[in-house]
Design an enzyme around this catalytic site. Sequence first.
Site, short mmCIF file in Angstrom:
data_model
loop_
_atom_site.label_atom_id
_atom_site.label_comp_id
_atom_site.label_asym_id
_atom_site.label_seq_id
_atom_site.Cartn_x
_atom_site.Cartn_y
_atom_site.Cartn_z
N SER A 114 23.69 -42.42 24.57
CA SER A 114 24.41 -43.02 23.58
C SER A 114 24.39 -42.08 22.30
O SER A 114 23.70 -41.02 22.32
CB SER A 114 23.53 -44.36 22.99
OG SER A 114 22.43 -43.87 22.47
N GLU A 148 26.59 -35.43 25.82
CA GLU A 148 27.65 -36.32 26.42
C GLU A 148 27.66 -37.46 25.85
O GLU A 148 26.70 -38.37 26.59
CB GLU A 148 28.06 -36.14 28.02
CG GLU A 148 28.93 -36.49 28.75
CD GLU A 148 30.26 -36.31 28.18
OE1 GLU A 148 30.66 -35.10 27.96
OE2 GLU A 148 30.95 -37.54 27.67
N CYS A 187 32.00 -44.08 29.91
CA CYS A 187 32.09 -43.42 28.82
C CYS A 187 33.80 -43.36 28.64
O CYS A 187 34.16 -43.35 27.58
CB CYS A 187 31.81 -42.08 28.70
SG CYS A 187 29.98 -42.02 29.39
N GLU A 202 31.61 -48.62 20.27
CA GLU A 202 31.45 -48.60 21.74
C GLU A 202 30.82 -49.82 22.16
O GLU A 202 29.89 -50.04 21.82
CB GLU A 202 30.79 -47.29 22.28
CG GLU A 202 30.83 -47.33 23.85
CD GLU A 202 30.44 -45.85 24.35
OE1 GLU A 202 29.30 -45.74 24.08
OE2 GLU A 202 31.04 -45.40 25.17
N LYS A 224 15.14 -36.68 34.64
CA LYS A 224 14.64 -38.03 34.26
C LYS A 224 15.86 -38.97 34.48
O LYS A 224 16.66 -38.96 33.55
CB LYS A 224 14.15 -37.98 32.75
CG LYS A 224 13.57 -39.40 32.29
CD LYS A 224 13.53 -39.76 31.11
CE LYS A 224 14.83 -40.72 30.92
NZ LYS A 224 14.81 -41.71 31.38
C1 UN1 Z 1 31.19 -41.73 32.71
O1 UN1 Z 1 31.69 -42.80 32.63
O2 UN1 Z 1 30.11 -41.02 32.02
O3 UN1 Z 1 36.30 -40.09 35.02
C2 UN1 Z 1 31.72 -40.88 33.63
C3 UN1 Z 1 35.86 -41.01 35.24
C4 UN1 Z 1 34.50 -40.53 35.95
C5 UN1 Z 1 33.32 -40.12 35.46
C6 UN1 Z 1 32.86 -41.02 34.22
N1 UN1 Z 1 34.97 -39.69 37.05
O4 UN1 Z 1 35.85 -42.13 34.85
#
Ligand code: UN1
Length: 496
Positions: free
Chosen positions: A232, A253, A287, A388, A178
Site C-alpha cells: 500500500s 510498487e 493494482c 484505492e 517475506k
Molecule cells: C498487481 O496487481 O499487482 O497486469 C499485478 C496484470 C498482472 C499483474 C498485476 N499481470 O494485471
Amino acid sequence: MATAATETSKNYIGGEWVDATGEDTFDTVNPANGETLGTFPRSSDADVDRAVEAAKEAFESWRLVPAPKRAEILFRVAQRFIDRKDELTELTVREMGKVRAEAGGDVQEAIDMTFYMAGEGRRLFGQTTPSEMLDKFQMSVRQPVGVVGAITPWNFPIAIPSWKIAPALVCGDTVVFKPARDTPMLGERFVEIFEEAGLPPGVLNIVHGGGESVGERLVKHPDVPLISLTGSREVGIRTAENGAPLLKHIHLELGGKNAIIVMDDADLDLAVDGIIWSAFGTSGQRCTAASRVIAGQSVYDALSSKLVERAEMLRLGDGLEESTDVGPVVNRSALAKIHSYTEIGVDEGAKLLTGGEVATENGLDKGSFYRPTIFGEVEPGMRIAQEEIFGPTVALIRATDVDEAIRVANGIEFGLSSSIFTRDVNKAFRAMRDLNAGITYVNAGTIGAEVHLPFGGTKGTGNGHREAGQAALDFYTEWKSIYVDYSGKLQRAQID
Ligand code: UN1
C-alpha cells in the site's frame, strides 16, 4: 469448516527449514470458506537477523558464480513451476481465493518471468564505447549489490515473488523473502521449488511474519541494501522513510486508481468485456484493476446499462468451482473496507447501480464475498473516484471529449495503468502520449501486463523504479564503469 492446524511451519534459512525463535503464530485461511490451511510463525528480529546473515554470507560466493550458471538453476526452477503448476494453481485458489483460470495465470506469470530472467544469464549486457584518447578501452558492467529484502503482497502470491526474486538471483544478489501474511503457504511452496532446483544454501531465505515486524526489520537492517516492496501507499512511504537513513535502494510498487476511457466511437461490446474483466477479475484486487470508467456522453447510458446487466450475471463462489466467475476477497477486513467505500459513495451522492453488499447466500457467508458493485454519476473528485478500494467496485464518470477524459483520468494521485477504447487513431495516440501512467492499453482493459515489458507506475504508484522487463535489471544491479589504459603513459581526460 475450520480444522485445527497441527504443526507450525518453519522458516527457510541458510538451506535449512528451521523453527522460528518465538512461540507466536498466525493461521492462513481459505477466504472462500474460512477453512484454516496452516499455521505459520510470527518471526522475531533474531530470525530476520539470522536470515540476513545467511544471505550475506551466501552473497560472497553467489556473486562469483558465472551468470549463465546462475541462470541454469532458474531454468530448472521454471521447469519445476511447470511440473507443479496444477498443484500451485489449486493452492492459489484455496489460500488467496482467485478463480482457477486466474490462479493458473498467476503461476504462468512466474514461469514466464523465471524463463525470461534465466535468459538474462547470457545477456546482462553492458556497453563498450570509444575513449577520447588513444590506446584506452572502456566499458560498463552490471554488478550485483548484495542482500535483497523482497516483501510481497497476497494478490499475486506466486507471480510477484518471481518478479523480484528471479531478477535478483540472475544478477547475483541473494534474497530474504517475506511473503504476505495472507499467503504464507504459497511463499513456502515457492521457496521449496528453488530448493528442489539446487539453489545453494543461503541464496534464498524465507522468514514469515508481519510487515510491522519482519518487514520493518528487513528495511532497517544495515546488511540489506536493496528493498523491493509491493504494497500500500502508506507502507511504501514508511518503507522509504525507514530506509532513508541507510540510503537504501528502495523499489516501491504501490497503488492504482486505474481508468478505462470509452470514447463515443468505441466498440461498445468490446469495451464492456474489457471493463468487466478489469474491474471484477481477481475480485478487483489487482493494482492494475479498473476502478474508474470515463465514458463519452453519447455512450454513457448504453454502457452503464450493459455493464450492470453483465455484472449481475457474474456468479460468486469458491474459485475451485467451474461455475464461479468471481471469487472471494482476501479476508474479512478487506470485506469491511470495501463495504465502507460503498457507504462513502452513497453518502457522497453517487448512484449505486448494482451490488454494494456483502454476499451471504448459499453458504457464501462462510467466506468473504462482495457483490460486483457499480456506481453511476460519479464526480471525479469523490473519494470513490480517488482512493484505492482494492475490491470489485467501479465508478462511472461522464466526459464530454477526449481532452476532458484524459484530464479526469490523470486527476488522481496514482499512475499505474490506463486504457482507452476508441476507433479513432488520433485519440488513441493522444492517450498514449498524455495518459500519465506507467502502462496504457488501447482497446483492451487495464490488466494483463506481460513480463518482458517494464511494470510500474508514475506519481504515487511508486518511486520511479520499474520491475519486469529489462528495467528490473537496473534495480538489482549497480553500474560500474571501467577504463583500461594500454598506452603505457599518463593520459589526462579532458586535458590532453
Ligand atoms: C498487481 O496487481 O499487482 O497486469 C499485478 C496484470 C498482472 C499483474 C498485476 N499481470 O494485471
